[in-house]
Design a protein around this motif. Sequence first.
Motif: not given
Length: 209
Positions: A163-187
Amino acid sequence: MARVSQEHLEARRRQIIQGAARCFSRDGFHGTSMQDIFRETGLSAGAVYRYFPGKEAIIAALANEVLTAVRGAFDDALAGPRPAWPDEIIAEALRRVDDVLLFPPALVIQVWSETFRDPRLAGILHGALIGMADAWAKVVASYQENGLMSADVPPAHVARVLLACAQGFLVQRALLGPLEVQVMSDGLRGLMSMGLRRPPEEEPGADAS
């Protein structure tokens, strides 16, 4: 007088939610007035108030839409013929969120911050997060039952991390700019590929002496 169709009512509701979301994203929740929302949507005060009594109700509706989309991804994963992998579940959940969030990701952070001052919104998010953690725990338990994951790890602990992975991804996207969902999936897939158990002496809690 002709009856208004359910489709028309839902389209008008979506028009208000999306217009308000644009205002919140541009000017902040507290910097947006109901008059701003009237202007953004092109609707009268009466038309907006028919659906929502105020800004708090609109932002609660936004939160509900996102959480419903995420929960749907979990429900579908549990209903499938095989246990879906974590990277598949999270990627699908995030894609569904993207379909709902037709506005900047920073609005997610604004919604979370509002929970500290709005007990109703806090209750909605708290209940939803507990529900998602429980759903993840069921998925993790299915992994263990199928021999896909070590059975000596509490499912609830794994659920919290996922759950924290998904929340952290949303935070990174908000703070750092565009981030593809594939990045999370690959990681996640990369982490899952390790497949190595720690030597006994390196297990947490092992006697260092």
